[in-house]
Enzyme design. Sequence first.
Site, PDB file in Angstrom:
ATOM      1  N   LYS A 191       0.830  -1.209   0.000  1.00 36.56           N
ATOM      2  CA  LYS A 191       0.000   0.000   0.000  1.00 36.56           C
ATOM      3  C   LYS A 191       0.864   1.258   0.000  1.00 36.56           C
ATOM      4  O   LYS A 191       0.637   2.181  -0.795  1.00 36.56           O
ATOM      5  CB  LYS A 191      -0.948  -0.015   1.216  1.00 36.56           C
ATOM      6  CG  LYS A 191      -1.950  -1.161   1.186  1.00 36.56           C
ATOM      7  CD  LYS A 191      -2.946  -1.084   2.330  1.00 36.56           C
ATOM      8  CE  LYS A 191      -2.320  -1.396   3.658  1.00 36.56           C
ATOM      9  NZ  LYS A 191      -1.892  -2.824   3.769  1.00 36.56           N
ATOM     10  N   THR A 192       1.859   1.308   0.873  1.00 39.50           N
ATOM     11  CA  THR A 192       2.749   2.470   0.917  1.00 39.50           C
ATOM     12  C   THR A 192       3.553   2.591  -0.370  1.00 39.50           C
ATOM     13  O   THR A 192       3.751   3.694  -0.891  1.00 39.50           O
ATOM     14  CB  THR A 192       3.694   2.367   2.118  1.00 39.50           C
ATOM     15  OG1 THR A 192       2.929   2.232   3.328  1.00 39.50           O
ATOM     16  CG2 THR A 192       4.567   3.607   2.224  1.00 39.50           C
TER      17      THR A 192
ATOM     18  N   ASP B 214      -1.587   6.492   6.751  1.00 32.99           N
ATOM     19  CA  ASP B 214      -1.639   5.065   7.046  1.00 32.99           C
ATOM     20  C   ASP B 214      -2.607   4.806   8.192  1.00 32.99           C
ATOM     21  O   ASP B 214      -2.770   5.639   9.087  1.00 32.99           O
ATOM     22  CB  ASP B 214      -0.237   4.567   7.403  1.00 32.99           C
ATOM     23  CG  ASP B 214      -0.110   3.063   7.269  1.00 32.99           C
ATOM     24  OD1 ASP B 214      -1.034   2.433   6.707  1.00 32.99           O
ATOM     25  OD2 ASP B 214       0.914   2.507   7.714  1.00 32.99           O
TER      26      ASP B 214
ATOM     27  N   THR C 182      -5.916  -1.506   7.153  1.00 32.58           N
ATOM     28  CA  THR C 182      -5.976  -2.954   7.259  1.00 32.58           C
ATOM     29  C   THR C 182      -7.334  -3.408   7.779  1.00 32.58           C
ATOM     30  O   THR C 182      -7.595  -4.611   7.839  1.00 32.58           O
ATOM     31  CB  THR C 182      -4.890  -3.472   8.226  1.00 32.58           C
ATOM     32  OG1 THR C 182      -5.052  -2.812   9.499  1.00 32.58           O
ATOM     33  CG2 THR C 182      -3.504  -3.161   7.686  1.00 32.58           C
TER      34      THR C 182
ATOM     35  N   ARG D 295       6.676  -7.992   1.910  1.00 38.44           N
ATOM     36  CA  ARG D 295       7.495  -7.513   3.029  1.00 38.44           C
ATOM     37  C   ARG D 295       8.143  -8.679   3.765  1.00 38.44           C
ATOM     38  O   ARG D 295       9.317  -8.626   4.136  1.00 38.44           O
ATOM     39  CB  ARG D 295       6.640  -6.689   4.002  1.00 38.44           C
ATOM     40  CG  ARG D 295       7.430  -6.138   5.193  1.00 38.44           C
ATOM     41  CD  ARG D 295       6.515  -5.409   6.145  1.00 38.44           C
ATOM     42  NE  ARG D 295       5.908  -4.250   5.511  1.00 38.44           N
ATOM     43  CZ  ARG D 295       4.843  -3.610   5.999  1.00 38.44           C
ATOM     44  NH1 ARG D 295       4.282  -4.035   7.121  1.00 38.44           N
ATOM     45  NH2 ARG D 295       4.347  -2.564   5.373  1.00 38.44           N
TER      46      ARG D 295
END
Length: 347
Positions: free
Chosen positions: A71-72, A116, A165, A224
Amino acid sequence: MGEMARENTTLHGDALDEDRTYDISLRPSRFEDFVGQEKIKDNLRVFVEAARRRGEPVDHVLLSGPPGLGKTTLAMILAAERGVTLHLTNAPAIEHKGQLASLLTKLDPGDVLFIDEIHRLPPAIEENLYTAVEDFRIDIVQGDGPYAQTLSLPLHPFTLVGATTRTALLTNPMRTRFGYDARLDYYTPEELTTIVRRSARLLALETEEEAAHEVARRARGTPRIANRLLRRARDFAEVLSDGVLDLATAKRALDRLDVDAAGLDEMDRKYLRILIDHYDGGPVGIETLAAALSEPRDTLEDVYEPYLLQQGFLARTSRGRLATGRAYEHLGKKRKRSDPEGQQGLF
């Protein structure tokens, strides 16, 4: 969009730790380098190009999904491809209206504001954000009582990119103000293998194809985690395998990191063992599991359960959490009893 515009992308936020710094260095900076999420990526590419041709900011974007899926990174690429500055912040860090006003008033035309965990915005902050994203202004109240005055500050048109999330916790008024709502899904082993190979090149790590696939297969469908496992496997390769990550070294590293063949780590297995051994496979409430595991409920729901659910190790019912047949098989356990209203209904 040229390299100069990408180099002008600026990150505003707290100091990053070592792993976070490595994550930044391994992140792609262009849509063509971003692996997976093809539909979302193609849509964002169109939106960016259309906004560039009109000379307008990209419409507001909501990105949802489990942690670590990109997302980032997508927000960073969106800003870079549009040739504007990215401003990063976290919702809990915006504690009062003054902080929000400070963030918004320093945005230049077309800039991207990335928030975020946007579902954690305080209600008062969220309400002030409505006028900012719709009318590009923010109202500030000065004074108290009968002497109070409302000062309306104009803002440069900007793009809000929200990440969450927990989509269900996002209020409907906030959600409807996004022009594009995209949910990121877990990656396939093939996509993660491509990511691992790319990261290995950036880390100057010689990696065999089978080793890259083994790391990808155990990465829980999450880039990640794949990059983190690769960095740790690199340590084993440098010490035990002359700097080359082959299949045997990859398996040894992942086994010593307690990541099994299904991608479950020790906490995942502990979750399933408690569910099976202590509560006969369920059903059991999430609060009970959180207390038994000494973990916050949010951590279980956001970090551990999504992958267990997606891989079929866990089921959610109105009565609570249930361990599935695959969970028993994976842990090598037998059912102590049958539950016609619960587990039997799953198979």
